[in-house]
Design a protein around this motif. Structure first.
Motif, short mmCIF file in Angstrom:
data_model
loop_
_atom_site.label_atom_id
_atom_site.label_comp_id
_atom_site.label_asym_id
_atom_site.label_seq_id
_atom_site.Cartn_x
_atom_site.Cartn_y
_atom_site.Cartn_z
N LEU A 60 0.95 -1.18 0.01
CA LEU A 60 -0.02 0.06 -0.04
C LEU A 60 0.99 1.31 -0.12
O LEU A 60 0.47 2.24 -0.60
N GLN A 61 1.89 1.18 0.64
CA GLN A 61 2.86 2.37 0.75
C GLN A 61 3.59 2.84 -0.70
O GLN A 61 3.53 3.79 -1.04
N THR A 62 3.77 1.70 -1.53
CA THR A 62 4.30 1.77 -2.93
C THR A 62 3.12 2.56 -3.69
O THR A 62 3.41 3.47 -4.59
N LEU A 63 1.87 2.10 -3.52
CA LEU A 63 0.84 2.60 -4.22
C LEU A 63 0.75 4.02 -3.81
O LEU A 63 0.39 4.88 -4.75
N GLY A 64 0.72 4.24 -2.56
CA GLY A 64 0.74 5.59 -2.10
C GLY A 64 1.72 6.76 -2.69
O GLY A 64 1.48 8.02 -2.66
N LYS A 65 2.80 6.32 -2.99
CA LYS A 65 3.74 7.09 -3.39
C LYS A 65 3.79 7.48 -5.07
O LYS A 65 4.74 8.29 -5.60
N LEU A 66 2.99 6.86 -5.60
CA LEU A 66 2.77 7.08 -7.13
C LEU A 66 2.27 8.49 -7.56
O LEU A 66 1.45 8.89 -6.65
N THR A 67 2.63 8.89 -8.43
CA THR A 67 2.38 10.40 -9.00
C THR A 67 1.53 9.87 -10.12
O THR A 67 1.40 8.97 -10.98
N PRO A 68 0.51 11.37 -10.55
CA PRO A 68 -0.29 10.96 -11.57
C PRO A 68 0.35 10.39 -12.95
O PRO A 68 -0.13 9.90 -13.94
N GLU A 69 1.69 10.89 -13.07
CA GLU A 69 2.53 10.78 -14.16
C GLU A 69 3.02 9.21 -14.10
O GLU A 69 3.43 8.94 -15.32
#
Length: 70
Positions: A60-69
């Motif tokens: 979940l932390q990896t998913l939270g670090k994604l940017t719209p780009e």
């Protein structure tokens, strides 16, 4: 009668489970499904949440670090 109750209990959506049992009773997929809100034709929010988490190795932390780009 108990069987009907148990069936309804296990059919509860994450939001209903959260109201009954609290946030700590939910897994990451269910929490993310609540944030997603609704699914699309043939796919529930919980299914979409599961797919998103699987793409991020269930982190979940990896998913939270994604940017719209991306």
């Amino acid at each position: 009668m108990l069987g009907v109750f148990l069936f309804k209990y296990f059919e509860m959506r994450p939001r209903e489970r959260m109201k009954m049992e609290g946030v700590s009773a939910l897994n990451d997929t269910e929490l993310l499904a609540i944030l997603i809100g609704c699914g699309q034709r043939g796919r529930s929010a919980e299914m979409i949440a599961g797919d998103l988490l699987a793409m991020m190795d269930n982190d979940l932390q990896t998913l939270g670090k994604l940017t719209p780009e991306g």
